[in-house]
Design a protein around this motif. Structure first.
Motif, PDB file in Angstrom:
ATOM      1  N   HIS A 251       0.819  -1.220   0.000  1.00  0.00           N
ATOM      2  CA  HIS A 251       0.000   0.000   0.000  1.00  0.00           C
ATOM      3  C   HIS A 251       0.852   1.269   0.000  1.00  0.00           C
ATOM      4  O   HIS A 251       0.329   2.366  -0.248  1.00  0.00           O
ATOM      5  N   GLU A 252       2.138   1.134   0.281  1.00  0.00           N
ATOM      6  CA  GLU A 252       3.014   2.302   0.296  1.00  0.00           C
ATOM      7  C   GLU A 252       3.575   2.626  -1.091  1.00  0.00           C
ATOM      8  O   GLU A 252       4.256   3.632  -1.247  1.00  0.00           O
ATOM      9  N   LEU A 253       3.297   1.784  -2.066  1.00  0.00           N
ATOM     10  CA  LEU A 253       3.781   2.001  -3.430  1.00  0.00           C
ATOM     11  C   LEU A 253       2.649   2.504  -4.315  1.00  0.00           C
ATOM     12  O   LEU A 253       1.477   2.206  -4.081  1.00  0.00           O
ATOM     13  N   SER A 254       2.993   3.223  -5.364  1.00  0.00           N
ATOM     14  CA  SER A 254       2.004   3.652  -6.348  1.00  0.00           C
ATOM     15  C   SER A 254       1.562   2.457  -7.181  1.00  0.00           C
ATOM     16  O   SER A 254       2.179   1.376  -7.156  1.00  0.00           O
ATOM     17  N   GLY A 255       0.483   2.631  -7.943  1.00  0.00           N
ATOM     18  CA  GLY A 255       0.001   1.552  -8.790  1.00  0.00           C
ATOM     19  C   GLY A 255       1.046   1.076  -9.776  1.00  0.00           C
ATOM     20  O   GLY A 255       1.220  -0.136  -9.992  1.00  0.00           O
ATOM     21  N   GLY A 256       1.769   2.024 -10.381  1.00  0.00           N
ATOM     22  CA  GLY A 256       2.803   1.651 -11.339  1.00  0.00           C
ATOM     23  C   GLY A 256       3.946   0.887 -10.690  1.00  0.00           C
ATOM     24  O   GLY A 256       4.464  -0.085 -11.265  1.00  0.00           O
ATOM     25  N   MET A 257       4.352   1.303  -9.487  1.00  0.00           N
ATOM     26  CA  MET A 257       5.446   0.601  -8.805  1.00  0.00           C
ATOM     27  C   MET A 257       5.010  -0.784  -8.328  1.00  0.00           C
ATOM     28  O   MET A 257       5.792  -1.726  -8.348  1.00  0.00           O
ATOM     29  N   ARG A 258       3.737  -0.905  -7.894  1.00  0.00           N
ATOM     30  CA  ARG A 258       3.247  -2.235  -7.522  1.00  0.00           C
ATOM     31  C   ARG A 258       3.258  -3.178  -8.718  1.00  0.00           C
ATOM     32  O   ARG A 258       3.616  -4.348  -8.599  1.00  0.00           O
ATOM     33  N   GLN A 259       2.875  -2.648  -9.879  1.00  0.00           N
ATOM     34  CA  GLN A 259       2.886  -3.493 -11.072  1.00  0.00           C
ATOM     35  C   GLN A 259       4.306  -3.892 -11.444  1.00  0.00           C
ATOM     36  O   GLN A 259       4.565  -5.037 -11.836  1.00  0.00           O
ATOM     37  N   ARG A 260       5.247  -2.972 -11.291  1.00  0.00           N
ATOM     38  CA  ARG A 260       6.655  -3.302 -11.551  1.00  0.00           C
ATOM     39  C   ARG A 260       7.166  -4.358 -10.566  1.00  0.00           C
ATOM     40  O   ARG A 260       7.938  -5.248 -10.928  1.00  0.00           O
ATOM     41  N   ALA A 261       6.723  -4.258  -9.316  1.00  0.00           N
ATOM     42  CA  ALA A 261       7.123  -5.257  -8.324  1.00  0.00           C
ATOM     43  C   ALA A 261       6.564  -6.630  -8.684  1.00  0.00           C
ATOM     44  O   ALA A 261       7.242  -7.658  -8.525  1.00  0.00           O
ATOM     45  N   MET A 262       5.318  -6.672  -9.184  1.00  0.00           N
ATOM     46  CA  MET A 262       4.731  -7.939  -9.624  1.00  0.00           C
ATOM     47  C   MET A 262       5.510  -8.520 -10.795  1.00  0.00           C
ATOM     48  O   MET A 262       5.731  -9.737 -10.877  1.00  0.00           O
ATOM     49  N   ILE A 263       5.941  -7.666 -11.715  1.00  0.00           N
ATOM     50  CA  ILE A 263       6.736  -8.128 -12.858  1.00  0.00           C
ATOM     51  C   ILE A 263       8.078  -8.668 -12.375  1.00  0.00           C
ATOM     52  O   ILE A 263       8.563  -9.698 -12.837  1.00  0.00           O
ATOM     53  N   ALA A 264       8.676  -7.961 -11.400  1.00  0.00           N
ATOM     54  CA  ALA A 264       9.952  -8.424 -10.838  1.00  0.00           C
ATOM     55  C   ALA A 264       9.789  -9.809 -10.211  1.00  0.00           C
ATOM     56  O   ALA A 264      10.646 -10.684 -10.382  1.00  0.00           O
ATOM     57  N   MET A 265       8.690 -10.024  -9.484  1.00  0.00           N
ATOM     58  CA  MET A 265       8.449 -11.322  -8.870  1.00  0.00           C
ATOM     59  C   MET A 265       8.273 -12.405  -9.932  1.00  0.00           C
ATOM     60  O   MET A 265       8.785 -13.524  -9.803  1.00  0.00           O
ATOM     61  N   ALA A 266       7.528 -12.077 -11.003  1.00  0.00           N
ATOM     62  CA  ALA A 266       7.300 -13.052 -12.067  1.00  0.00           C
ATOM     63  C   ALA A 266       8.593 -13.428 -12.777  1.00  0.00           C
ATOM     64  O   ALA A 266       8.762 -14.560 -13.241  1.00  0.00           O
ATOM     65  N   LEU A 267       9.516 -12.468 -12.865  1.00  0.00           N
ATOM     66  CA  LEU A 267      10.765 -12.703 -13.597  1.00  0.00           C
ATOM     67  C   LEU A 267      11.900 -13.193 -12.695  1.00  0.00           C
ATOM     68  O   LEU A 267      13.027 -13.358 -13.171  1.00  0.00           O
ATOM     69  N   ALA A 268      11.608 -13.428 -11.420  1.00  0.00           N
ATOM     70  CA  ALA A 268      12.656 -13.758 -10.448  1.00  0.00           C
ATOM     71  C   ALA A 268      13.515 -14.932 -10.879  1.00  0.00           C
ATOM     72  O   ALA A 268      14.726 -14.960 -10.640  1.00  0.00           O
TER      73      ALA A 268
END
Length: 358
Positions: free
Chosen positions: A156-173
């Motif tokens: 909740h401390e991240l913006s929508g765009g940063m949350r989506q980037r974090a999800m992409i980072a997790m998917a590409l781990a």
């Protein structure tokens, strides 16, 4: 596309849910393939079966009330028949998914970095320090600013765009061979949307992944996909290379999607063009062509005959499920592209062609 080229191949996939109201056929005979370094865009209205097809391919749609058939081949291995243990080994390592709403997909009580570290350690024999370093590397790779600080933030401390980037980072781990992105730009503003799409293209090219992009936005597809599959009521009604589909679409539903896209050259105050009616119930789909209740060009036989997905005479790479003759479809789209309404296009094409099509 040959079997050797395809990383992910879906063959005659059917998914039905046994509900209290009857059998709901969410996906009905869908087939597609995607190769390394290529992107397949799956587009259609909400309820067309896009997400169900993708989550079934991931092995996430299972249960006593789910009926599935067909094949989902990942490097030749059929995932529909795989055990839960085998699917857990593959998900996140060989095939990964970016979900539509990162705020819902991320655990609200765990720091973003901890969730990515868990994805790393689930598939790699590394210690906590190495997983934490890999997490920082991934967050920097997806261009999250001040990645070291954001690693310890809550979703909740991240913006929508940063949350989506974090999800992409997790998917590409774990550098998967296939990435499925389900509406990755939904609810993002136009600037952030463009950044996310550019990021996905860059990562696809750098890692050589096969990517399946699910969206209702044809603008996203035009910018990202190499091939497009248009879904309606659980089926693919048109499939073609992206450039060819946008230059010469063949299905009336595809025409409706294209015409409903807002355009910069439209007059101020002009009404948006909508596809009339609503998608059919998948509990009791209409007879014949499933699009016929909404189609401006419907004929009597369209209510009785269910069209197959067949290649055009001009080439096998472009396939369409429509009973209108190919020449008539081309004439109709030419008039629609020039600004005619469906009624005007139909009237102009009626000179003899309607009788020949019966």
């Amino acid at each position: 596309m040959s079997d050797a080229e395809a990383v992910l191949r879906v063959e005659d996939l059917r998914v039905a849910f046994d509900t209290r109201d009857g059998l709901l056929q969410a996906v009905d005979g869908v087939s597609f393939a995607v190769a390394r370094g290529r992107t397949l865009g799956i587009v259609g209205e909400s309820g067309s079966g896009k997400t169900v097809a993708a989550t079934t391919a991931m092995g996430l749609v299972r249960g006593a009330r789910v009926r599935t058939s067909g094949r989902v081949l990942l490097d030749g291995e059929d995932l529909l028949g795989a055990s839960p243990e085998r699917l857990r080994a593959l998900r996140g390592a060989t095939i990964a998914m970016v979900f539509q709403d990162p705020l819902s997909a991320l655990h609200p009580l765990l720091r973003v970095g901890a969730q990515i570290e868990e994805a790393v350690r689930a598939h790699r024999d590394v210690g906590r320090a190495a997983a934490r370093a890999r997490t920082l590397e991934l967050l920097e790779h997806v261009a999250i600013p001040d990645a070291r600080r954001r690693r310890d933030a809550y979703p909740h401390e991240l913006s929508g765009g940063m949350r989506q980037r974090a999800m992409i980072a997790m998917a590409l781990a774990n550098e998967p061979r296939v990435l499925i992105a389900d509406e990755p730009t939904t609810a993002l503003d136009v600037t952030v949307q463009a950044q996310i799409l550019a990021l996905l293209r860059r990562l696809r090219d750098e890692l050589g992944m096969a990517m399946v992009l699910i969206t209702h936005d044809l603008g996203v597809v035009a910018e990202t996909a190499d091939e497009v599959a248009v879904m309606y009521a659980g089926r693919i009604v048109e499939q073609a290379p992206a450039a060819e589909l946008f230059a010469a679409p063949q299905h009336p539903y595809t025409w409706g999607l294209l015409r409903s896209t807002p355009r910069l050259e439209a007059a101020v105050g002009a009404d948006l063009v909508a596809i009339p009616g609503r998608p059919p119930s998948l509990l009791q789909p209409p007879s014949g062509c499933r699009f016929h209740p909404r189609c401006p060009y419907v004929r009597e036989r369209h209510r009785e005959v269910d069209p197959a997905l067949e290649p055009l005479a001009a080439g096998p790479d472009h396939r369409v499920a429509c009973l209108l003759p190919e020449a008539e479809r081309q004439a109709l789209w030419a008039r629609l592209a020039a600004g005619a309404t469906p009624e005007q296009a139909r009237a102009a094409a009626a000179g003899g062609s309607e009788e020949a099509a019966r």
